[in-house]
Design an enzyme around this catalytic site. Sequence first.
Site, mmCIF file in Angstrom:
data_model
loop_
_atom_site.group_PDB
_atom_site.id
_atom_site.type_symbol
_atom_site.label_atom_id
_atom_site.label_comp_id
_atom_site.label_asym_id
_atom_site.label_seq_id
_atom_site.Cartn_x
_atom_site.Cartn_y
_atom_site.Cartn_z
ATOM 1 N N ASP A 1 53.203 81.892 -66.109
ATOM 2 C CA ASP A 1 54.628 81.742 -66.385
ATOM 3 C C ASP A 1 55.352 81.748 -65.040
ATOM 4 O OD1 ASP A 1 57.315 82.162 -66.836
ATOM 5 O OD2 ASP A 1 57.049 83.698 -68.376
ATOM 6 N N LYS B 1 64.346 77.474 -65.529
ATOM 7 C CA LYS B 1 65.348 77.914 -64.551
ATOM 8 C C LYS B 1 65.708 76.867 -63.490
ATOM 9 C CE LYS B 1 64.737 82.947 -64.982
ATOM 10 N NZ LYS B 1 66.042 83.455 -65.380
ATOM 11 N N PHE C 1 57.894 89.743 -68.562
ATOM 12 C CA PHE C 1 59.000 89.157 -69.328
ATOM 13 C C PHE C 1 58.706 87.679 -69.552
ATOM 14 C CE2 PHE C 1 63.037 87.080 -70.083
ATOM 15 C CZ PHE C 1 63.568 87.890 -71.079
#
Length: 381
Positions: free
Chosen positions: A209, A238, A123
């Site tokens: 990532d 985040k 993702f």
Amino acid sequence: MSNYMPLEVSFVKGSGCYLTDTKGEQYLDALSGVGVVGLGHCHPDIVAALQTQAEKLFHTSNWYHIQHQETLAKKLCQLANMDAVFFGNSGAEANEAAIKIARLYGHQNNIDNPIILTAKQSFHGRTMATLSATGSPKLQRGFAPLVDKFIHIDFDDIDALKKHQHNRNIVAVMLEPIQGESGIIIPATDYLNKVQNICQTNHWLFILDEVQTGIGRTGKLFAHEYNNITPDILTLAKALGNGVPIGACLAKGKAADLFQPGTHGSTFGGNPLVCKTALAVLEVIEKDNILTHVVEIGNYLSSELNKKLQYSNKVVEIRAKGLMIAIELNQNCAHLLQMALKDNLLINITGRSIRLLPPLIINQTQANVLIDKIVGLVEGL
Ligand SMILES: Cc1ncc(COP(=O)(O)O)c(C=O)c1O
């Protein structure tokens, strides 16, 4: 729009690991706003940094130097052993920047149709390029044509990667060190090292990532530190802002100089308010020894869960690294989300796994409450 399906609850206040709803009920937050509020809700140092900065200056523009952005960039580069940073506002934007850098790198090397290898079940975000990079046909459905060109390979399968070594259009490999959204999938301990070797041999950029794994979530500031490697590009978001939107694309060596004035940008990216907040996040992590705590409390949580669920015939396996924890069950368990909510607990269900991403500051008493609630949920299935 209807792209979310919110649970029947709304929160008005947060403190540490707890959220309070409109009726005054308290909930233990074992999801941290999907891995965002690492230092807990309304951490006093973060509130203070935001308040102080808000009284001075919110936003100017990247058309001028931004002191806090430059300080944050230096700090991140020093911590991650990187050379340069681009700031955006989300994980997807950090990954977009990484993808654009990989394309520039390809064109610089006379590759007209650059290809990036990414993993199945990965993702990387919901923008068109990051959705195309994401290895999930389900999430891509309805959005064709996708952005060319990503090839999705099996995760944690080095032979699957080696098969592409002859393809001279490949410019980069982009991976999550641990696949978060697909249920905390942890590869073999030396997988990332082997990937890096192959990237180096073939002159491919290695993009990691760490939007979900970064900023202490696994017990290291960056998950790839467990492998003693440095990628060419590292993306963060985040928990870097603890709830203030920020994304960062860090690059090293040959990848660090490819963006030149005018090649990429963001109006909000790296403004004084978010950068001051992110600096405060990094300071608290250092000052309060958060990484050691994550290792200790993460080990405690996963060993207690293992102990208490070892005889359960419903548990397939427990996967954990620091405070990324998944309990895979042998049956569909989507309804556990509602049951947890009734028990004043916030969790996530991914496939057949319960996914836990509690705040990094969770203490042992709170961990015990979490363990009891999870064991209760599993036993009640
Ligand atoms: C590994 C990873 N990359 C990228 C993203 C996208 O981040 P954002 O939602 O901030 O765009 C996420 C979000 O869950 C993620 O887990």
